[in-house]
Design a protein around this motif. Structure first.
Motif, PDB file in Angstrom:
ATOM      1  N   ALA A  85       4.102  30.709  39.950  1.00 20.77           N
ATOM      2  CA  ALA A  85       5.662  31.520  40.200  1.00 20.77           C
ATOM      3  C   ALA A  85       5.750  32.417  40.774  1.00 20.77           C
ATOM      4  CB  ALA A  85       5.597  31.961  38.683  1.00 20.77           C
ATOM      5  N   ALA A  86       4.211  33.639  40.764  1.00 17.62           N
ATOM      6  CA  ALA A  86       4.421  34.748  41.917  1.00 17.62           C
ATOM      7  C   ALA A  86       4.103  34.075  43.433  1.00 17.62           C
ATOM      8  CB  ALA A  86       2.937  35.542  41.875  1.00 17.62           C
ATOM      9  N   PRO A  87       3.678  33.282  43.966  1.00 11.57           N
ATOM     10  CA  PRO A  87       3.636  33.173  45.280  1.00 11.57           C
ATOM     11  C   PRO A  87       4.833  32.167  45.626  1.00 11.57           C
ATOM     12  CG  PRO A  87       1.250  32.243  44.368  1.00 11.57           C
ATOM     13  CD  PRO A  87       2.042  32.681  43.212  1.00 11.57           C
ATOM     14  N   PHE A  88       5.297  31.642  44.703  1.00  7.50           N
ATOM     15  CA  PHE A  88       6.245  30.637  44.795  1.00  7.50           C
ATOM     16  C   PHE A  88       8.071  31.485  45.255  1.00  7.50           C
ATOM     17  CE2 PHE A  88      10.441  28.801  43.343  1.00  7.50           C
ATOM     18  CZ  PHE A  88      10.390  28.300  44.452  1.00  7.50           C
ATOM     19  N   LEU A  89       7.802  32.840  43.983  1.00  7.73           N
ATOM     20  CA  LEU A  89       8.818  33.935  43.876  1.00  7.73           C
ATOM     21  C   LEU A  89       9.074  34.394  45.421  1.00  7.73           C
ATOM     22  CD1 LEU A  89      11.981  33.925  43.104  1.00  7.73           C
ATOM     23  CD2 LEU A  89      11.538  35.102  41.415  1.00  7.73           C
ATOM     24  N   GLY A  90       7.418  34.926  45.403  1.00  4.54           N
ATOM     25  CA  GLY A  90       7.587  35.856  46.336  1.00  4.54           C
ATOM     26  C   GLY A  90       7.829  35.022  48.130  1.00  4.54           C
ATOM     27  N   LEU A  91       7.625  34.057  48.142  1.00  3.72           N
ATOM     28  CA  LEU A  91       7.808  33.661  49.428  1.00  3.72           C
ATOM     29  C   LEU A  91       9.501  33.195  49.471  1.00  3.72           C
ATOM     30  CD1 LEU A  91       4.886  30.219  49.577  1.00  3.72           C
ATOM     31  CD2 LEU A  91       4.841  32.276  51.465  1.00  3.72           C
ATOM     32  N   LEU A  92       9.630  32.346  48.741  1.00  4.05           N
ATOM     33  CA  LEU A  92      11.169  32.247  48.193  1.00  4.05           C
ATOM     34  C   LEU A  92      12.067  33.787  49.341  1.00  4.05           C
ATOM     35  CD1 LEU A  92      13.176  29.825  47.846  1.00  4.05           C
ATOM     36  CD2 LEU A  92      12.981  31.445  45.557  1.00  4.05           C
ATOM     37  N   VAL A  93      11.619  35.000  48.340  1.00  2.00           N
ATOM     38  CA  VAL A  93      12.621  36.071  48.682  1.00  2.00           C
ATOM     39  C   VAL A  93      12.047  36.871  49.960  1.00  2.00           C
ATOM     40  CG1 VAL A  93      12.395  38.477  47.999  1.00  2.00           C
ATOM     41  CG2 VAL A  93      12.307  36.860  45.904  1.00  2.00           C
ATOM     42  N   THR A  94      10.528  36.671  50.325  1.00  2.00           N
ATOM     43  CA  THR A  94      10.459  36.920  52.135  1.00  2.00           C
ATOM     44  C   THR A  94      10.609  35.804  52.714  1.00  2.00           C
ATOM     45  OG1 THR A  94       8.529  37.920  50.844  1.00  2.00           O
ATOM     46  CG2 THR A  94       8.419  37.733  52.737  1.00  2.00           C
ATOM     47  N   ALA A  95      10.650  35.142  52.666  1.00  2.74           N
ATOM     48  CA  ALA A  95      11.867  34.246  53.405  1.00  2.74           C
ATOM     49  C   ALA A  95      12.975  34.268  53.932  1.00  2.74           C
ATOM     50  CB  ALA A  95      11.595  32.823  53.173  1.00  2.74           C
ATOM     51  N   GLY A  96      13.406  34.686  52.591  1.00  2.00           N
ATOM     52  CA  GLY A  96      15.398  35.549  52.757  1.00  2.00           C
ATOM     53  C   GLY A  96      15.187  36.124  53.524  1.00  2.00           C
ATOM     54  N   VAL A  97      14.308  37.666  52.948  1.00  2.00           N
ATOM     55  CA  VAL A  97      14.555  38.570  53.572  1.00  2.00           C
ATOM     56  C   VAL A  97      14.733  38.684  54.943  1.00  2.00           C
ATOM     57  CG1 VAL A  97      13.844  41.238  53.697  1.00  2.00           C
ATOM     58  CG2 VAL A  97      13.776  40.039  51.456  1.00  2.00           C
ATOM     59  N   VAL A  98      13.455  38.366  55.290  1.00  2.00           N
ATOM     60  CA  VAL A  98      13.115  37.487  56.871  1.00  2.00           C
ATOM     61  C   VAL A  98      14.132  36.798  57.635  1.00  2.00           C
ATOM     62  CG1 VAL A  98      12.053  36.957  58.386  1.00  2.00           C
ATOM     63  CG2 VAL A  98      10.257  38.235  56.659  1.00  2.00           C
ATOM     64  N   THR A  99      14.874  35.864  56.790  1.00  2.00           N
ATOM     65  CA  THR A  99      15.906  35.431  57.623  1.00  2.00           C
ATOM     66  C   THR A  99      16.965  36.545  57.209  1.00  2.00           C
ATOM     67  OG1 THR A  99      14.853  33.248  56.640  1.00  2.00           O
ATOM     68  CG2 THR A  99      17.223  33.348  57.240  1.00  2.00           C
ATOM     69  N   SER A 100      16.993  37.240  56.766  1.00  2.00           N
ATOM     70  CA  SER A 100      18.868  38.173  56.978  1.00  2.00           C
ATOM     71  C   SER A 100      18.776  38.723  57.483  1.00  2.00           C
ATOM     72  CB  SER A 100      18.338  38.542  54.876  1.00  2.00           C
ATOM     73  OG  SER A 100      18.458  37.757  53.735  1.00  2.00           O
ATOM     74  N   ILE A 101      17.342  39.492  57.728  1.00  2.00           N
ATOM     75  CA  ILE A 101      17.264  40.331  58.624  1.00  2.00           C
ATOM     76  C   ILE A 101      18.414  40.253  60.391  1.00  2.00           C
ATOM     77  CG2 ILE A 101      15.811  41.856  60.073  1.00  2.00           C
ATOM     78  CD1 ILE A 101      14.049  42.194  57.689  1.00  2.00           C
ATOM     79  N   VAL A 102      17.823  38.898  59.961  1.00  2.00           N
ATOM     80  CA  VAL A 102      17.809  38.026  61.648  1.00  2.00           C
ATOM     81  C   VAL A 102      20.098  38.241  61.614  1.00  2.00           C
ATOM     82  CG1 VAL A 102      17.447  35.702  63.015  1.00  2.00           C
ATOM     83  CG2 VAL A 102      15.155  36.717  61.279  1.00  2.00           C
TER      84      VAL A 102
END
Length: 147
Positions: free
Chosen positions: A95-112
């Motif tokens: 759960a932690a790596p999955f959601l961490g990757l999901l949220v982090t990818a979302g935040v980095v994409t959101s910045i762009v």
């Protein structure tokens, strides 16, 4: 306005729990894509119930549909991809790596997306602090995934 942040926090908790629920459903059924249909039916039922109860459910008019950007109609496909990732990946990496990757990818994409004002977002510049926050999230998820 503060209650909106609370709603998002609850959605984040639900996202973490949902990954486990969907993984268990996928594992328990003979075909994992059947689990996807069960999840989609649950999602549609929830939105239908809330829409009917609130009176905020209406089909778009022809004019509204024609004014909509073509890409706006495909969010459900992206949502389906997220659910498929939950079925296939979440229980294997945790759960932690999955959601961490999901949220982090979302935040980095959101910045762009914010920086360029893409897909309907208002423009918000990618400041040094926002970029640093994204980098720190990448580092944080790397630490979570390593253990």
């Amino acid at each position: 306005m503060w209650y909106l942040y609370g709603f998002v926090l609850l959605a984040g908790v639900a996202n973490a729990v949902q990954a486990g629920q969907n993984g268990a459903l996928s594992k328990g059924l003979s075909q994992s894509l059947t689990a996807g249909l069960v999840v989609a039916a649950g999602t549609a039922s929830c939105i239908l119930a809330v829409g009917l109860a609130s009176g905020k459910l209406a089909w778009p008019t022809y004019a509204q549909a024609m004014e909509m950007p073509w890409w706006a109609w495909f969010g459900g496909i992206l949502g389906g991809g997220i659910i498929l990732a939950q079925f296939v990946v979440a229980r294997q990496i945790g759960a932690a790596p999955f959601l961490g990757l999901l949220v982090t990818a979302g935040v980095v994409t959101s910045i762009v997306l914010d920086h360029f004002g893409w897909v309907g977002f208002e423009r918000h510049p990618a400041t040094l602090w926002r970029i640093l926050g994204g980098i720190l999230m990448v580092g944080g998820v790397a630490l979570v995934a390593m253990s």
